[in-house]
Every structure is written in C-alpha cells, then in structure tokens.
Design a protein around this motif. Sequence first.
Motif, mmCIF file in Angstrom:
data_model
loop_
_atom_site.group_PDB
_atom_site.id
_atom_site.type_symbol
_atom_site.label_atom_id
_atom_site.label_comp_id
_atom_site.label_asym_id
_atom_site.label_seq_id
_atom_site.Cartn_x
_atom_site.Cartn_y
_atom_site.Cartn_z
ATOM 1 N N MET A 101 45.251 35.642 51.579
ATOM 2 C CA MET A 101 45.225 37.002 51.042
ATOM 3 C C MET A 101 46.258 37.188 49.922
ATOM 4 O O MET A 101 46.021 37.873 48.940
ATOM 5 C CB MET A 101 45.468 38.019 52.172
ATOM 6 N N SER A 102 47.443 36.575 50.091
ATOM 7 C CA SER A 102 48.469 36.699 49.053
ATOM 8 C C SER A 102 47.991 36.050 47.754
ATOM 9 O O SER A 102 48.293 36.526 46.657
ATOM 10 C CB SER A 102 49.779 36.057 49.510
ATOM 11 N N ARG A 103 47.222 34.952 47.885
ATOM 12 C CA ARG A 103 46.658 34.297 46.700
ATOM 13 C C ARG A 103 45.709 35.245 45.981
ATOM 14 O O ARG A 103 45.742 35.380 44.748
ATOM 15 C CB ARG A 103 45.909 33.027 47.122
ATOM 16 N N PHE A 104 44.863 35.948 46.757
ATOM 17 C CA PHE A 104 43.891 36.865 46.165
ATOM 18 C C PHE A 104 44.590 37.991 45.407
ATOM 19 O O PHE A 104 44.211 38.307 44.270
ATOM 20 C CB PHE A 104 42.979 37.451 47.243
ATOM 21 N N TRP A 105 45.607 38.591 46.024
ATOM 22 C CA TRP A 105 46.271 39.720 45.367
ATOM 23 C C TRP A 105 47.073 39.278 44.145
ATOM 24 O O TRP A 105 47.169 40.000 43.156
ATOM 25 C CB TRP A 105 47.156 40.478 46.358
ATOM 26 N N LYS A 106 47.609 38.070 44.240
ATOM 27 C CA LYS A 106 48.273 37.525 43.052
ATOM 28 C C LYS A 106 47.257 37.376 41.919
ATOM 29 O O LYS A 106 47.515 37.752 40.768
ATOM 30 C CB LYS A 106 48.901 36.166 43.377
ATOM 31 N N GLY A 107 46.079 36.864 42.260
ATOM 32 C CA GLY A 107 45.020 36.701 41.272
ATOM 33 C C GLY A 107 44.508 38.033 40.762
ATOM 34 O O GLY A 107 44.223 38.186 39.564
ATOM 35 N N PHE A 108 44.404 39.014 41.669
ATOM 36 C CA PHE A 108 43.917 40.331 41.266
ATOM 37 C C PHE A 108 44.822 40.946 40.203
ATOM 38 O O PHE A 108 44.347 41.439 39.179
ATOM 39 C CB PHE A 108 43.837 41.258 42.482
ATOM 40 N N TRP A 109 46.139 40.916 40.433
ATOM 41 C CA TRP A 109 47.064 41.539 39.478
ATOM 42 C C TRP A 109 47.204 40.723 38.199
ATOM 43 O O TRP A 109 47.432 41.271 37.119
ATOM 44 C CB TRP A 109 48.431 41.773 40.130
ATOM 45 N N GLN A 110 47.008 39.414 38.330
ATOM 46 C CA GLN A 110 46.980 38.592 37.116
ATOM 47 C C GLN A 110 45.756 38.946 36.276
ATOM 48 O O GLN A 110 45.822 39.020 35.041
ATOM 49 C CB GLN A 110 46.946 37.105 37.485
ATOM 50 N N LEU A 111 44.631 39.194 36.950
ATOM 51 C CA LEU A 111 43.401 39.589 36.277
ATOM 52 C C LEU A 111 43.506 41.008 35.723
ATOM 53 O O LEU A 111 43.100 41.286 34.587
ATOM 54 C CB LEU A 111 42.229 39.503 37.258
ATOM 55 N N ALA A 112 44.092 41.905 36.522
ATOM 56 C CA ALA A 112 44.245 43.299 36.095
ATOM 57 C C ALA A 112 45.170 43.409 34.895
ATOM 58 O O ALA A 112 44.935 44.196 33.979
ATOM 59 C CB ALA A 112 44.792 44.139 37.258
ATOM 60 N N ASP A 113 46.248 42.614 34.904
ATOM 61 C CA ASP A 113 47.181 42.527 33.781
ATOM 62 C C ASP A 113 47.645 43.911 33.311
ATOM 63 O O ASP A 113 47.331 44.334 32.191
ATOM 64 C CB ASP A 113 46.518 41.766 32.627
ATOM 65 N N PRO A 114 48.427 44.634 34.159
ATOM 66 C CA PRO A 114 48.831 46.011 33.822
ATOM 67 C C PRO A 114 49.532 46.164 32.478
ATOM 68 O O PRO A 114 49.459 47.232 31.875
ATOM 69 C CB PRO A 114 49.772 46.382 34.975
ATOM 70 N N LYS A 115 50.171 45.100 31.994
ATOM 71 C CA LYS A 115 50.897 45.239 30.722
ATOM 72 C C LYS A 115 49.958 45.536 29.553
ATOM 73 O O LYS A 115 50.375 46.123 28.544
ATOM 74 C CB LYS A 115 51.730 43.991 30.432
ATOM 75 N N ILE A 116 48.678 45.155 29.661
ATOM 76 C CA ILE A 116 47.756 45.426 28.552
ATOM 77 C C ILE A 116 47.082 46.794 28.699
ATOM 78 O O ILE A 116 46.300 47.178 27.819
ATOM 79 C CB ILE A 116 46.692 44.322 28.407
ATOM 80 N N TRP A 117 47.386 47.514 29.789
ATOM 81 C CA TRP A 117 46.809 48.856 29.929
ATOM 82 C C TRP A 117 47.338 49.792 28.844
ATOM 83 O O TRP A 117 46.832 50.891 28.667
ATOM 84 C CB TRP A 117 47.125 49.426 31.308
ATOM 85 N N ILE A 118 48.351 49.332 28.126
ATOM 86 C CA ILE A 118 48.875 50.117 27.013
ATOM 87 C C ILE A 118 47.764 50.392 25.999
ATOM 88 O O ILE A 118 47.781 51.399 25.278
ATOM 89 C CB ILE A 118 50.073 49.391 26.345
#
Length: 302
Positions: free
Chosen positions: A1-18
């Motif tokens: 599960m930790s792998r999935f959430w790490k992948g999710f946030w890497q995919l989401a990439d909040p820094k580009i939400w700018i």
Amino acid sequence: MSRFWKGFWQLADPKIWIASTIPMLVGATFAYVNEKSFNFLWFLLALIGVYLIEIGKNAVNEVVDYITGADRFVTQDKRTPFSGGKKTIVDGVLTLEEAKWIGIVTIFLACVIGIIIALYWEIKVLSIGVLGVFFAVFYILPPLKLAYRGLGEFAVGFTFGILVTLGMYVTMTHNINWNVVLISLPLSFLITNVLWINQFPDYEADMKANKRNWVVRLGKEKSVGVYAMLFAFSYISFILISIILKNYFFLLGFITLPLTISAVKNAKKHYNDIQRLILSNAKTVQIYILTGISMIIAIILQ
C-alpha cells in the motif's frame, strides 16, 4: 500500500498544480474586484475539481505514453524533472493497471464535483467543465490523441489559460465576462511555453514513438524561435490588456523580461544539451508564476 501511495503522489505531482492554481486565482481575484463576488466554499470545491482533472490527465498520459513507448524510449541522459512523464510505470512504482484506475477514478470524481457545482450553484459551469474534461482525456487518449497530432500545445494553452480562468470567474459571479478571456491570454501563451520547452528533452523519444508535437515537427532549432515568439505574444497581450481595460498596472508583467531574455538565450545556446537546457525549463515556470502574481497585483491595484 505504501508503494501505491508513493506512486499516486508521484503521479499527481502537486508541484505542477501551479499550472491551474494561477489562472484560478487570477479569475477569482478579477471576480472579487469587478463584482465584489467571492464564495470560499465553491472556490475550494472548484479548486479540488480542477486538481482531480490534473491528476486524471497525468494518469491517462502516463498510461498512453508508456504503451506507445514515448516514456520508455527516454534515455537516462535525457531524463529531467520537467520531462519524460511522471516515470511511475517506467520505474515500476505503479503498474499500468493502477495508473489506469487512478485516471478513471479521479476524472470521475472531478465530474461529480462539476455536476454538483452546476446543479446547486451555477449551471453555466457545466459546459466549461465538459470542455475541460474533454481536453484532459483526449489530450492523449485515442481516437483523438491531440498531443500526438500537433494539437496538444493548443489544448494546454486554451485549457490552463482561458478555460480555467473563465470557469473560476463564472463560478464566483454567475456571469460571463469576455474581459476574462482577454486577461487570460498571457497565461495561455506562457503555459503553452512551459509545455513547449519541456518537450525538448523528449524530442528523440517522441519522434521514435510517432508523437508528432510541434517541437518534433519543427525540430529543436526552429522551435527555439517559437519559444521566443510565445514569450513575445505574452508581453504584447499585456499591452493590449492595459489599453483596453485602461489598467496600466498590467504592464507589471514586463518585470519578468530579464528572466525571459536569459531563458531564451540559454535555450538558443543549449537546445541540444539537455542538462544545461534545464535552466530554461525552470525559468519558464518561474516566469509563469511571477506573471500570475503580477496580474493579481494589477487587478487589485485597479
């Protein structure tokens, strides 16, 4: 599960939400100054909806670019923080199936939020939201595959410039104001330029995968000229805005000119040296952010 959430946030990439945050803030500020209209609850809900669309778009891009080879063909020396996708599937952080379901779920949730806003707050947002989802999905998904057919640059500029700014303004005021389209033009040109310069490191991989964006079509050397031209268009639009709206504070946008000159000179000199070209990638993002801030200040000073 930790792998999935790490992948999710890497995919989401909040820094580009700018990319979407800037036009939403500009639209909301323009709404408040023009019509003294702002509702925090619906602003927050719209913000979440757009962020979910961004995540969904990233996921769809990741899946299609992996299947076509556009991400798999990127060699180690061409990998940068600005290009080559989110690298979740290529690096084995997410499976193809997981990325696919992230795309489906996040776009579905974004649609639910859009329908709630349309039904309970402002129906005119529905058509804007439908267009946003359309460009997010078919930016890279068959049968349209806009990014593979030389229409991706237009889709990004239109969506993250005009569409998001206007959508937020309508959400806040219940009105369509065509001046919003005018003030969104610098953001449209600049976010297109963020994508444009980010395509340079992927040039060889995109060509191999038959991803016919305009950098691939023109070649790197000619594309540097377009890169400079898009910056020029953003400054010209500031002049038009200041004249038409009689708000000369919009000329504050020229504060980024030294950064722009530096970014273009660097791109012209190092378009084949990806590690040195990164400086232009970073400066283009900085110019976009500073432009958004200068526009918000200009609107408030009006």
